[in-house]
Write a protein that holds these residues in place. Sequence first.
Motif, PDB file in Angstrom:
ATOM      1  N   GLY A   1       0.831  -1.187   0.000  1.00 23.99           N
ATOM      2  CA  GLY A   1       0.000   0.000   0.000  1.00 23.99           C
ATOM      3  C   GLY A   1       0.867   1.238   0.000  1.00 23.99           C
TER       4      GLY A   1
ATOM      5  N   GLU B   1       0.556  -1.680  -4.925  1.00 25.26           N
ATOM      6  CA  GLU B   1      -0.695  -0.949  -4.753  1.00 25.26           C
ATOM      7  C   GLU B   1      -1.763  -1.646  -5.573  1.00 25.26           C
ATOM      8  OE1 GLU B   1      -2.511   1.078  -3.359  1.00 25.26           O
ATOM      9  OE2 GLU B   1      -1.219   2.320  -2.100  1.00 25.26           O
TER      10      GLU B   1
ATOM     11  N   LEU C   1      -2.148   4.659  -8.858  1.00 29.40           N
ATOM     12  CA  LEU C   1      -1.060   4.824  -7.904  1.00 29.40           C
ATOM     13  C   LEU C   1       0.210   4.151  -8.389  1.00 29.40           C
ATOM     14  CD1 LEU C   1      -2.939   4.410  -4.502  1.00 29.40           C
ATOM     15  CD2 LEU C   1      -2.238   6.516  -5.661  1.00 29.40           C
TER      16      LEU C   1
ATOM     17  N   ARG D   1       1.204  -3.626  -9.479  1.00 25.30           N
ATOM     18  CA  ARG D   1      -0.194  -3.698  -9.068  1.00 25.30           C
ATOM     19  C   ARG D   1      -0.430  -5.064  -8.436  1.00 25.30           C
ATOM     20  NH1 ARG D   1      -5.461  -4.979 -10.948  1.00 25.30           N
ATOM     21  NH2 ARG D   1      -6.993  -3.447 -10.235  1.00 25.30           N
TER      22      ARG D   1
END
Length: 239
Positions: free
Chosen positions: A67, A87, A92, A106
Amino acid sequence: MTDTDPFGRAIFDFQRDELEEPLIQRDGDEAHEHPMRENYFGELNSTSGERGRWLVSMLEGPLLDIGAGAGRDTLYFQEQFETVAIEVSEHLVETMRERGVTDARRADMFELRGTFERDRFRSALVYGTQLGLAGSMQGLRRFLGDLAFVTTSDATAIVDCYDPEREETADLLGYRADPTPGLAYRVMHFEYDGAIGETLLFRLFSPDRLREAAVGTGWDVAEIRRSPATPHYRAALEK
């Protein structure tokens, strides 16, 4: 990229100086503007306050930044040792890559076993209260067990949360009380540029509940550090 991710898209736009309007946190009629520069675009280093010094002293590579947001912490740690940032938001991930994060991926923090091999990392950083998205004590145990799987036998990890046993926690946007000692909820969503994000359900765990959840996962809670003016706390975990 889709427009169903107002949180990630707002940070992506902020990075490019293209922010259309404020990013809003909302629970019913209550709404707050979400601070972005101070939350995601500051600088971490070994002299950047107590938090920075503590993180630097606790973490070693290879590091998994879970995160990672806009990559604030990753940008520092990747200069010290191998750091992988994950993330769930494509916006992001792209933001981190534009800012210079060399290994941004990701991935879902609750699917670590299917993403990384056993013993892949020496330490992990889970900073931003996303630990609460585990949703329950059982979910927290499962996450800690998966985190143990992808880290070495001598690993360390840093996590953070809001302590529901502190009176000030009830002032958080979206707070929901729970009669069970050491537990509460937080319910909210983000809005940006006409898009409304999914409702987020956070489970809030006291330090004692975190210790309870860690039993049998391979982790021990080695240290708790509290913020004097807020109900936020940080926990250092060790194998």
